[in-house]
Design a protein around this motif. Structure first.
Motif, mmCIF file in Angstrom:
data_model
loop_
_atom_site.group_PDB
_atom_site.id
_atom_site.type_symbol
_atom_site.label_atom_id
_atom_site.label_comp_id
_atom_site.label_asym_id
_atom_site.label_seq_id
_atom_site.Cartn_x
_atom_site.Cartn_y
_atom_site.Cartn_z
ATOM 1 N N ARG B 208 0.827 -1.204 0.000
ATOM 2 C CA ARG B 208 0.000 0.000 0.000
ATOM 3 C C ARG B 208 0.869 1.265 0.000
ATOM 4 N N SER B 231 1.588 -6.916 -2.119
ATOM 5 C CA SER B 231 0.774 -7.310 -0.973
ATOM 6 C C SER B 231 -0.680 -7.350 -1.416
ATOM 7 N N ARG B 232 -1.519 -7.921 -0.583
ATOM 8 C CA ARG B 232 -2.925 -7.984 -0.946
ATOM 9 C C ARG B 232 -3.548 -6.590 -1.018
ATOM 10 N N GLN B 245 0.384 -11.602 -6.149
ATOM 11 C CA GLN B 245 0.202 -11.458 -4.695
ATOM 12 C C GLN B 245 1.019 -12.487 -3.920
ATOM 13 N N VAL B 246 1.781 -11.995 -2.963
ATOM 14 C CA VAL B 246 2.565 -12.867 -2.090
ATOM 15 C C VAL B 246 1.799 -13.030 -0.784
ATOM 16 N N GLY B 247 1.684 -14.257 -0.309
ATOM 17 C CA GLY B 247 1.044 -14.462 0.978
ATOM 18 C C GLY B 247 0.151 -15.670 1.012
ATOM 19 N N GLN B 248 -0.594 -15.743 2.088
ATOM 20 C CA GLN B 248 -1.437 -16.904 2.346
ATOM 21 C C GLN B 248 -2.381 -17.216 1.197
ATOM 22 N N THR B 249 -2.989 -16.197 0.626
ATOM 23 C CA THR B 249 -3.943 -16.438 -0.453
ATOM 24 C C THR B 249 -3.357 -16.037 -1.797
ATOM 25 N N GLY B 262 7.121 -0.716 1.436
ATOM 26 C CA GLY B 262 5.789 -0.167 1.727
ATOM 27 C C GLY B 262 4.798 -1.244 2.107
ATOM 28 N N SER B 264 3.504 -3.608 5.482
ATOM 29 C CA SER B 264 3.593 -3.562 6.937
ATOM 30 C C SER B 264 4.067 -4.876 7.552
ATOM 31 N N GLN B 268 -0.657 -12.687 7.303
ATOM 32 C CA GLN B 268 -1.001 -13.368 6.049
ATOM 33 C C GLN B 268 0.037 -13.090 4.960
ATOM 34 N N HIS B 269 0.690 -11.943 5.046
ATOM 35 C CA HIS B 269 1.760 -11.665 4.097
ATOM 36 C C HIS B 269 3.008 -12.466 4.485
ATOM 37 N N ASN B 283 10.432 0.905 4.807
ATOM 38 C CA ASN B 283 9.133 1.332 5.304
ATOM 39 C C ASN B 283 9.321 2.619 6.085
ATOM 40 N N ASP B 301 11.319 6.755 3.100
ATOM 41 C CA ASP B 301 10.353 6.777 2.018
ATOM 42 C C ASP B 301 10.849 5.874 0.884
ATOM 43 N N LEU B 302 9.993 4.960 0.477
ATOM 44 C CA LEU B 302 10.454 3.967 -0.500
ATOM 45 C C LEU B 302 10.838 4.586 -1.832
HETATM 46 C C1 FAD Z 1 -8.006 -14.401 4.915
HETATM 47 C C2 FAD Z 1 -6.985 -13.363 4.611
HETATM 48 C C3 FAD Z 1 -6.007 -13.635 3.675
HETATM 49 C C4 FAD Z 1 -5.031 -12.683 3.372
HETATM 50 N N1 FAD Z 1 -4.057 -13.005 2.460
HETATM 51 C C5 FAD Z 1 -3.078 -12.097 2.208
HETATM 52 C C6 FAD Z 1 -2.031 -12.411 1.289
HETATM 53 O O1 FAD Z 1 -1.995 -13.480 0.667
HETATM 54 N N2 FAD Z 1 -1.058 -11.492 1.082
HETATM 55 C C7 FAD Z 1 -1.056 -10.275 1.727
HETATM 56 O O2 FAD Z 1 -0.118 -9.480 1.484
HETATM 57 N N3 FAD Z 1 -2.029 -9.966 2.578
HETATM 58 C C8 FAD Z 1 -3.060 -10.831 2.829
HETATM 59 N N4 FAD Z 1 -4.058 -10.476 3.669
HETATM 60 C C9 FAD Z 1 -4.151 -9.064 4.113
HETATM 61 C C10 FAD Z 1 -3.233 -8.681 5.241
HETATM 62 O O3 FAD Z 1 -3.901 -8.945 6.454
HETATM 63 C C11 FAD Z 1 -2.885 -7.173 5.165
HETATM 64 O O4 FAD Z 1 -4.080 -6.426 5.165
HETATM 65 C C12 FAD Z 1 -2.067 -6.773 3.938
HETATM 66 O O5 FAD Z 1 -0.953 -7.620 3.801
HETATM 67 C C13 FAD Z 1 -1.604 -5.344 4.072
HETATM 68 O O6 FAD Z 1 -0.893 -4.919 2.937
HETATM 69 P P1 FAD Z 1 0.211 -3.782 3.065
HETATM 70 O O7 FAD Z 1 1.265 -4.221 4.000
HETATM 71 O O8 FAD Z 1 0.619 -3.425 1.678
HETATM 72 O O9 FAD Z 1 -0.629 -2.546 3.606
HETATM 73 P P2 FAD Z 1 -0.587 -1.828 5.056
HETATM 74 O O10 FAD Z 1 -0.739 -2.801 6.154
HETATM 75 O O11 FAD Z 1 -1.517 -0.710 4.936
HETATM 76 O O12 FAD Z 1 0.898 -1.312 5.106
HETATM 77 C C14 FAD Z 1 1.395 -0.301 4.288
HETATM 78 C C15 FAD Z 1 2.782 0.041 4.814
HETATM 79 O O13 FAD Z 1 3.395 0.960 3.931
HETATM 80 C C16 FAD Z 1 4.126 1.910 4.702
HETATM 81 N N5 FAD Z 1 4.263 3.087 3.863
HETATM 82 C C17 FAD Z 1 3.321 3.979 3.472
HETATM 83 N N6 FAD Z 1 3.833 4.900 2.646
HETATM 84 C C18 FAD Z 1 5.151 4.622 2.520
HETATM 85 C C19 FAD Z 1 6.234 5.207 1.792
HETATM 86 N N7 FAD Z 1 6.067 6.282 1.004
HETATM 87 N N8 FAD Z 1 7.446 4.649 1.891
HETATM 88 C C20 FAD Z 1 7.650 3.556 2.671
HETATM 89 N N9 FAD Z 1 6.664 2.945 3.376
HETATM 90 C C21 FAD Z 1 5.434 3.473 3.283
HETATM 91 C C22 FAD Z 1 3.313 2.086 5.943
HETATM 92 O O14 FAD Z 1 4.133 2.535 7.005
HETATM 93 C C23 FAD Z 1 2.762 0.694 6.184
HETATM 94 O O15 FAD Z 1 3.605 -0.075 7.041
HETATM 95 C C24 FAD Z 1 -5.046 -11.410 3.994
HETATM 96 C C25 FAD Z 1 -6.021 -11.134 4.947
HETATM 97 C C26 FAD Z 1 -6.982 -12.081 5.255
HETATM 98 C C27 FAD Z 1 -8.017 -11.736 6.284
#
Ligand code: FAD
Lengths: 259, 316
Positions: B208, B231-232, B245-249, B262, B264, B268-269, B283, B301-302
């Motif tokens: 994200r 990420s998801r 997509q990398v992770g559980q699903t 970027g 977290s 699941q990831h 991050n 910042d990435l």
């Molecule tokens: C049943 C189930 C299955 C799932 N399967 C998966 C799966 O297979 N894969 C998966 O990835 N997730 C999966 N998820 C979702 C998982 O729980 C998280 O919601 C998801 O991984 C979050 O993605 P994220 O880390 O990109 O986003 P966030 O958790 O929102 O993290 C974004 C990160 O980016 C950082 N950031 C923001 N802007 C910048 C910047 N400019 N520079 C550097 N860092 C920055 C923030 O500090 C934050 O840490 C699943 C969830 C469920 C319930």
């Protein structure tokens, strides 16, 4: 149309894990819930029911607490529940699980569509749907990220790692769905109230005509020889970018011969 | 020596890396026999022989390839019946696992999925799997029939061991029941020019935090010759295809190097990348859980960090 959704009650993924002396998962002290991946199957069944005319039955097997998985599905909108609860099923592997679920689907009878999630969030083998199809002698239409039912035909999109396939079969069929297919609903207040009056039957193995010797830990065709926690990864160097973070990263990668 | 059946993972005869890894594992258990389903065997022959396949069973019938999973399981069951193998190894792909599940029931055998290691024991086979989001490692064995094992890509180092390969075209009978799920259309995934996610030695993923701009992630990946993952959250936002997509699903990867930008580090990831040999994160939040598991991390910042890193590497 009669739809059966197979759901699993799983330990919360966020909770600590421990194991019994026989290497099965310790489930007593852990909070459980309806496997999130099965919510997509329940949602898809409800969407089909809402678009046409279908009765949605949720089916689970598991200990007393697994009733919570049925309850949640009923709150989402499923019409009735069946809970297979029998001491003998503890420790069942995928082979035995598919045996019990197939027997239950046979007993329900007249089923047009068996829906499941893509895998459980705890075991993650993703083999039970295929095994169910094998046992029931039904077409297997699995890993659907899109699904349509038209008359007696089901059609899905299955995204593999090298190709995306369109797969078609006649009903009755076993269909598993991925988390890409829909956005599961939350139970509404009305749904929660209505669920209290929905019928739930509890069946034993004897009700299904399954011999207790065919299931459970003792009958499993696989065993866990040992299980160990991986040593936690120790945190390495963390630098804060004050203008040279990228260069520091490059240097790390070069020192490890990645660049 | 007893046979070990290995289901060849290939695209029109181009053998995928998982196959060479499975053949390497198979040699520890017995004599590898490749089972080749589909067209393109001539293109595959050399690679199979180079990694130690002594036999190849060729199954070319369109009845097998035009229907989902079930006919392949029947074909393998017929070969198991004929050869009584020490084990059957298949790739841990969608198809591989489902074929394994059906085969286990047909042959009354134990099935073990997602093996990261395969070892012989007296008269049997033991596999290691990583379970519960990679937090635990379990050693498992099959106690029934010819063990059916699916092997996770990128887990076993492939080693060459050239063999004389004898191939044989096998006629299989496919039942009506196995021909009920028809594949009516197949479209190959778009080629990105980058390595396949599950096989790549290096994976760079964006989350994200990219805000939808995967440019810096891709540029950095290309500097390292890496595959790109997501990420998801990034996939759900429509920024990157689900197949990445990398992770559980999504895809579970275990590369030499995993870079999370970027992201977290939700459980699941982590489930899909925790077994990577080296982990790096960028991050801007110093409290992001992903930092708990990294070998090297940059708080920042990435966009700045990845571009500077890419420039430094290309410049040097
Ligand atoms: C049943 C189930 C299955 C799932 N399967 C998966 C799966 O297979 N894969 C998966 O990835 N997730 C999966 N998820 C979702 C998982 O729980 C998280 O919601 C998801 O991984 C979050 O993605 P994220 O880390 O990109 O986003 P966030 O958790 O929102 O993290 C974004 C990160 O980016 C950082 N950031 C923001 N802007 C910048 C910047 N400019 N520079 C550097 N860092 C920055 C923030 O500090 C934050 O840490 C699943 C969830 C469920 C319930």
């Amino acid at each position: 149309m009669n739809i059966v959704v197979c759901v699993k009650y799983v330990p919360d993924a966020q909770s600590e894990r421990s194991f019994e002396p026989d290497n099965t998962t310790e489930r007593e002290s852990v909070d459980g819930l309806l496997s999130e991946l099965d919510e997509y199957a329940v949602e898809e069944a409800l969407a089909i029911a809402e678009a046409g005319d279908a009765e949605v039955t949720v089916l689970t097997m598991g200990p007393e607490a697994a009733a919570a998985a049925v309850k949640k599905s009923l709150q989402m909108g499923a019409h009735k529940g069946i809970h297979i609860n029998d001491e003998a099923i503890a420790g069942s592997d995928a082979v035995a699980t598919s045996r019990v679920l197939a027997a239950a689907i046979d007993k329900i009878g007249g089923v047009d569509l068996v829906l499941t999630g893509l895998g459980s969030t705890d075991g993650t083998m993703s083999v039970v749907p295929a095994m169910l199809a094998e046992r029931l002698g039904l077409p297997q239409v699995t890993f659907a990220s899109e699904l349509s039912v038209d008359g007696g035909t089901v059609r899905i999109r299955r995204d593999g790692d090298v190709a995306s396939e369109t797969v078609e079969a006649s009903l009755p069929a076993v269909v598993s769905v991925t988390d890409q297919i829909n956005e599961p609903r939350y139970p509404s207040f009305k749904g929660i109230m209505a669920a209290k009056k929905k019928p739930v039957e509890t069946w034993s193995l004897a009700d299904l005509g399954v011999d207790a010797g065919e299931v459970g830990l003792g009958a499993a065709w696989t065993t866990v020889v040992s299980i160990e926690q991986r040593p936690p990864r120790s945190q390495g160097e963390i630098v804060t970018d004050e203008g040279q973070g990228g260069a520091a990263l490059a240097e790390f990668l070069t020192s490890r011969k990645f660049a | 020596m007893a046979e070990v059946l290995v289901l060849v993972d290939h695209v029109d005869g181009t053998v995928r890396k998982t196959t060479t890894e499975m053949l390497t594992a198979a040699r520890r258990l017995g004599e590898p026999s490749a089972v080749f389903i589909g067209t393109g065997f001539d293109a595959a022959r050399d690679t199979l022989a180079r990694f130690g396949a002594v036999k190849a069973y060729r199954i070319e019938s369109a009845e097998v390839t035009d229907h989902l999973v079930a006919p392949a399981a029947e074909a393998l069951a017929q070969l198991v019946e004929r050869t009584s193998p020490v084990a059957v190894l298949l790739p841990s792909s969608l198809d591989g696992k489902e074929i394994a599940g059906r085969l286990a029931i047909k042959t009354s055998s134990g099935v073990l999925t997602d093996a990261v290691d395969v070892q012989p024991t007296d008269g049997g086979v033991q596999v290691t799997k990583s379970v519960f989001a990679g937090d635990f490692e379990a050693v498992c064995a099959s106690t029934h029939g010819s063990p059916v094992v699916t092997v996770k890509p990128n887990s076993i180092a492939a080693e060459e061991a050239p063999a004389e390969l004898a191939d044989e075209v096998v006629e299989v009978t496919v039942s009506d029941a196995a021909r009920t799920a028809r594949i009516v259309e197949r479209s190959a995934k778009q080629q990105t020019g980058r390595p396949a996610l599950s096989e790549a030695a290096i994976v760079v993923s964006g989350g994200r935090g990219t805000g939808g701009d995967f440019g810096p992630v891709e540029t950095f990946a290309d500097t390292l010759g890496a595959a790109v993952g997501a990420s998801r959250a990034a996939v759900d936002a429509g920024w990157y295809p689900h197949s990445s997509q990398v992770g559980q699903t999504g895809v579970s990867v275990s590369p030499q190097l995993y870079v999370a930008a970027g992201i977290s580090g939700a459980i699941q990831h982590r489930a899909g990348m925790q077994t990577s040999k080296t982990i790096v994160a960028v991050n801007k939040d110093p409290e992001a859980p992903i930092f708990e598991m990294v070998d090297f991390g940059v708080v920042g910042d990435l966009f700045q960090v990845l571009s500077q890193a890419a420039d430094t590497i290309s410049g040097s």
